[in-house]
Design an enzyme around this catalytic site. Structure first.
Site, PDB file in Angstrom:
ATOM      1  N   ASN A  10     -15.374 -33.408  50.878  1.00 14.77           N
ATOM      2  CA  ASN A  10     -16.171 -32.495  51.835  1.00 14.77           C
ATOM      3  C   ASN A  10     -16.795 -31.202  51.007  1.00 14.77           C
ATOM      4  O   ASN A  10     -16.223 -30.478  50.259  1.00 14.77           O
ATOM      5  CB  ASN A  10     -14.822 -31.840  52.492  1.00 14.77           C
ATOM      6  CG  ASN A  10     -15.455 -31.015  53.586  1.00 14.77           C
ATOM      7  OD1 ASN A  10     -16.452 -29.953  53.380  1.00 14.77           O
ATOM      8  ND2 ASN A  10     -14.665 -30.618  54.744  1.00 14.77           N
ATOM      9  N   HIS A  12     -18.419 -28.923  51.771  1.00 11.73           N
ATOM     10  CA  HIS A  12     -18.336 -27.248  52.162  1.00 11.73           C
ATOM     11  C   HIS A  12     -16.847 -26.681  51.511  1.00 11.73           C
ATOM     12  O   HIS A  12     -16.809 -25.798  50.942  1.00 11.73           O
ATOM     13  CB  HIS A  12     -18.269 -27.360  53.609  1.00 11.73           C
ATOM     14  CG  HIS A  12     -19.275 -27.871  54.231  1.00 11.73           C
ATOM     15  ND1 HIS A  12     -20.541 -27.322  54.362  1.00 11.73           N
ATOM     16  CD2 HIS A  12     -19.500 -29.115  55.094  1.00 11.73           C
ATOM     17  CE1 HIS A  12     -21.513 -28.141  54.689  1.00 11.73           C
ATOM     18  NE2 HIS A  12     -21.000 -29.083  55.326  1.00 11.73           N
ATOM     19  N   LYS A  13     -15.832 -27.445  51.475  1.00  7.14           N
ATOM     20  CA  LYS A  13     -14.797 -26.959  50.755  1.00  7.14           C
ATOM     21  C   LYS A  13     -14.920 -26.880  49.481  1.00  7.14           C
ATOM     22  O   LYS A  13     -14.325 -25.905  48.696  1.00  7.14           O
ATOM     23  CB  LYS A  13     -13.549 -28.224  50.967  1.00  7.14           C
ATOM     24  CG  LYS A  13     -12.978 -28.358  52.217  1.00  7.14           C
ATOM     25  CD  LYS A  13     -11.612 -28.972  52.166  1.00  7.14           C
ATOM     26  CE  LYS A  13     -11.142 -29.593  53.572  1.00  7.14           C
ATOM     27  NZ  LYS A  13      -9.860 -30.556  53.107  1.00  7.14           N
ATOM     28  N   ASP A  69      -3.828 -30.349  51.681  1.00  7.69           N
ATOM     29  CA  ASP A  69      -3.227 -30.877  52.861  1.00  7.69           C
ATOM     30  C   ASP A  69      -3.030 -29.754  53.922  1.00  7.69           C
ATOM     31  O   ASP A  69      -2.113 -28.846  53.549  1.00  7.69           O
ATOM     32  CB  ASP A  69      -2.066 -32.129  52.750  1.00  7.69           C
ATOM     33  CG  ASP A  69      -2.099 -33.031  53.782  1.00  7.69           C
ATOM     34  OD1 ASP A  69      -3.396 -33.411  54.235  1.00  7.69           O
ATOM     35  OD2 ASP A  69      -0.974 -33.282  54.349  1.00  7.69           O
ATOM     36  N   THR A  70      -3.389 -29.918  55.162  1.00  5.65           N
ATOM     37  CA  THR A  70      -3.160 -29.029  56.168  1.00  5.65           C
ATOM     38  C   THR A  70      -2.531 -29.516  57.290  1.00  5.65           C
ATOM     39  O   THR A  70      -2.830 -30.840  57.729  1.00  5.65           O
ATOM     40  CB  THR A  70      -4.500 -28.264  56.423  1.00  5.65           C
ATOM     41  OG1 THR A  70      -5.244 -27.848  55.461  1.00  5.65           O
ATOM     42  CG2 THR A  70      -4.630 -27.342  57.488  1.00  5.65           C
ATOM     43  N   PHE A 151     -14.336 -26.509  63.199  1.00  9.61           N
ATOM     44  CA  PHE A 151     -13.770 -27.995  63.379  1.00  9.61           C
ATOM     45  C   PHE A 151     -12.354 -28.146  63.890  1.00  9.61           C
ATOM     46  O   PHE A 151     -11.624 -26.956  63.856  1.00  9.61           O
ATOM     47  CB  PHE A 151     -14.043 -29.008  62.039  1.00  9.61           C
ATOM     48  CG  PHE A 151     -13.244 -28.603  61.172  1.00  9.61           C
ATOM     49  CD1 PHE A 151     -13.456 -27.549  60.227  1.00  9.61           C
ATOM     50  CD2 PHE A 151     -12.211 -29.509  60.801  1.00  9.61           C
ATOM     51  CE1 PHE A 151     -12.743 -27.081  59.325  1.00  9.61           C
ATOM     52  CE2 PHE A 151     -11.329 -28.948  59.681  1.00  9.61           C
ATOM     53  CZ  PHE A 151     -11.393 -27.948  58.879  1.00  9.61           C
ATOM     54  N   LYS A 174     -13.528 -16.533  59.158  1.00  9.56           N
ATOM     55  CA  LYS A 174     -12.340 -17.485  59.338  1.00  9.56           C
ATOM     56  C   LYS A 174     -11.790 -17.653  57.845  1.00  9.56           C
ATOM     57  O   LYS A 174     -10.329 -17.435  57.623  1.00  9.56           O
ATOM     58  CB  LYS A 174     -12.827 -18.815  59.905  1.00  9.56           C
ATOM     59  CG  LYS A 174     -11.570 -19.851  59.892  1.00  9.56           C
ATOM     60  CD  LYS A 174     -12.214 -21.154  60.366  1.00  9.56           C
ATOM     61  CE  LYS A 174     -11.070 -22.170  60.090  1.00  9.56           C
ATOM     62  NZ  LYS A 174     -11.450 -23.694  60.008  1.00  9.56           N
ATOM     63  N   HIS A 179      -5.346 -20.026  56.718  1.00 10.39           N
ATOM     64  CA  HIS A 179      -4.511 -21.132  55.942  1.00 10.39           C
ATOM     65  C   HIS A 179      -5.016 -21.619  54.670  1.00 10.39           C
ATOM     66  O   HIS A 179      -4.755 -21.259  53.447  1.00 10.39           O
ATOM     67  CB  HIS A 179      -4.075 -21.979  56.912  1.00 10.39           C
ATOM     68  CG  HIS A 179      -4.973 -22.769  57.583  1.00 10.39           C
ATOM     69  ND1 HIS A 179      -6.042 -22.123  58.409  1.00 10.39           N
ATOM     70  CD2 HIS A 179      -5.460 -24.163  57.308  1.00 10.39           C
ATOM     71  CE1 HIS A 179      -6.745 -23.054  59.074  1.00 10.39           C
ATOM     72  NE2 HIS A 179      -6.706 -24.244  58.356  1.00 10.39           N
TER      73      HIS A 179
HETATM   74  P1  IMP Z   1      -7.117 -31.860  56.097  1.00 11.79           P
HETATM   75  O1  IMP Z   1      -5.665 -32.052  55.286  1.00 11.79           O
HETATM   76  O2  IMP Z   1      -7.746 -30.634  55.554  1.00 11.79           O
HETATM   77  O3  IMP Z   1      -7.825 -33.098  56.075  1.00 11.79           O
HETATM   78  O4  IMP Z   1      -6.607 -31.439  57.512  1.00 11.79           O
HETATM   79  C1  IMP Z   1      -5.858 -32.288  58.214  1.00 11.79           C
HETATM   80  C2  IMP Z   1      -6.330 -32.170  59.902  1.00 11.79           C
HETATM   81  O5  IMP Z   1      -5.884 -30.789  60.153  1.00 11.79           O
HETATM   82  C3  IMP Z   1      -7.810 -31.898  60.117  1.00 11.79           C
HETATM   83  O6  IMP Z   1      -8.162 -33.320  60.436  1.00 11.79           O
HETATM   84  C4  IMP Z   1      -8.107 -31.200  61.353  1.00 11.79           C
HETATM   85  O7  IMP Z   1      -7.655 -31.842  62.524  1.00 11.79           O
HETATM   86  C5  IMP Z   1      -6.915 -30.117  61.025  1.00 11.79           C
HETATM   87  N1  IMP Z   1      -7.117 -28.928  60.342  1.00 11.79           N
HETATM   88  C6  IMP Z   1      -7.330 -28.802  58.992  1.00 11.79           C
HETATM   89  N2  IMP Z   1      -7.904 -27.486  58.743  1.00 11.79           N
HETATM   90  C7  IMP Z   1      -7.937 -26.905  59.953  1.00 11.79           C
HETATM   91  C8  IMP Z   1      -9.035 -25.806  60.507  1.00 11.79           C
HETATM   92  O8  IMP Z   1      -9.541 -24.659  59.462  1.00 11.79           O
HETATM   93  N3  IMP Z   1      -9.311 -25.529  61.642  1.00 11.79           N
HETATM   94  C9  IMP Z   1      -8.771 -26.317  62.653  1.00 11.79           C
HETATM   95  N4  IMP Z   1      -8.226 -27.769  62.263  1.00 11.79           N
HETATM   96  C10 IMP Z   1      -7.948 -27.810  60.990  1.00 11.79           C
END
Ligand code: IMP
Length: 200
Positions: A10, A12-13, A69-70, A151, A174, A179
């Site tokens: 990504n 943007h990240k 990871d989120t 997103f 944002k 987070h």
């Molecule tokens: P990742 O670990 O950043 O890929 O996040 C895993 C999933 O969490 C993503 O596919 C989104 O569905 C959700 N997600 C992560 N960050 C965000 C955010 O900032 N806003 C909304 N959904 C998020």
């Protein structure tokens, strides 16, 4: 020059992190190091997945690196979708599929019981050591979608103390409270301090 790989495709990240760092630190994405393969994320914790991604890059590309990871944890859904946030509505699902599933599962949950939080864990592998950084933002899941920015679950996440969902905010606003913004801020603070110490 200190160089780190951010285990993401990504752009943007990567730009977001690069903009927060001093110019003697360079960040490269997976695309920039020629990593095209899908990195496995098979852990049932955010920490485990972040570490798994960082370790993969370290083992295959031998460079200092970090990964994030989120997950979105919703109290009324016993913490779901959590670590499965990306594919909550099934393999190959869209952001919209996930949002629809959450709204449907919560259709009878009153506003007072719609508490949720986004959590991000960053794992850094640097000179043979592992470090973790966390960022969280508390909020509520709205009854319906609001806003077109961002997103994922942004249109239904109302951060605590704000009257706009993440999808109604611009990216800078944002990032200041999110987070991921908070976890990256902790990482950047650590790097700045320790790279300075290193150079003394
Ligand atoms: P990742 O670990 O950043 O890929 O996040 C895993 C999933 O969490 C993503 O596919 C989104 O569905 C959700 N997600 C992560 N960050 C965000 C955010 O900032 N806003 C909304 N959904 C998020």
């Amino acid at each position: 020059m200190n160089s780190f790989v951010f285990a993401t495709h990504n752009k943007h990240k990567v730009a977001e992190v690069q903009a927060m760092l001093p110019d003697y630190v360079q960040i490269r994405s997976l695309t920039e190091i020629g990593c095209k393969e899908e990195i496995p994320e098979t852990s049932d914790t955010l920490q485990g997945n972040a570490l798994q991604k960082a370790q993969y890059v370290f083992e295959h590309y031998h460079c200092d690196c970090f990964a994030d990871d989120t997950g979105l944890q919703i109290d009324a859904l016993q913490g779901r979708p959590g670590v499965y946030s990306a594919r909550y509505a099934g393999e190959g699902c869209s952001f919209e599929d996930n949002v629809r599933k959450v709204l449907e599962e919560m259709k009878d949950v009153p506003m007072a019981q719609r508490a949720a939080r986004f959590c991000t864990v960053v794992a850094l592998l640097w000179e043979g050591n592992t470090y973790f950084f966390e960022g969280k933002v508390e909020g509520l899941i709205t009854l319906e979608r609001h806003g077109m920015e961002g997103f994922g679950y942004d249109p239904i996440f109302l951060p605590k103390g704000y009257s706009q969902t993440f999808a109604e905010m611009d990216a800078a606003e944002k990032n200041r409270i999110s987070h991921r913004g908070r976890a990256i801020h902790a990482l950047v603070g650590f790097l700045e301090k320790n790279l300075l110490l290193h150079s003394m």
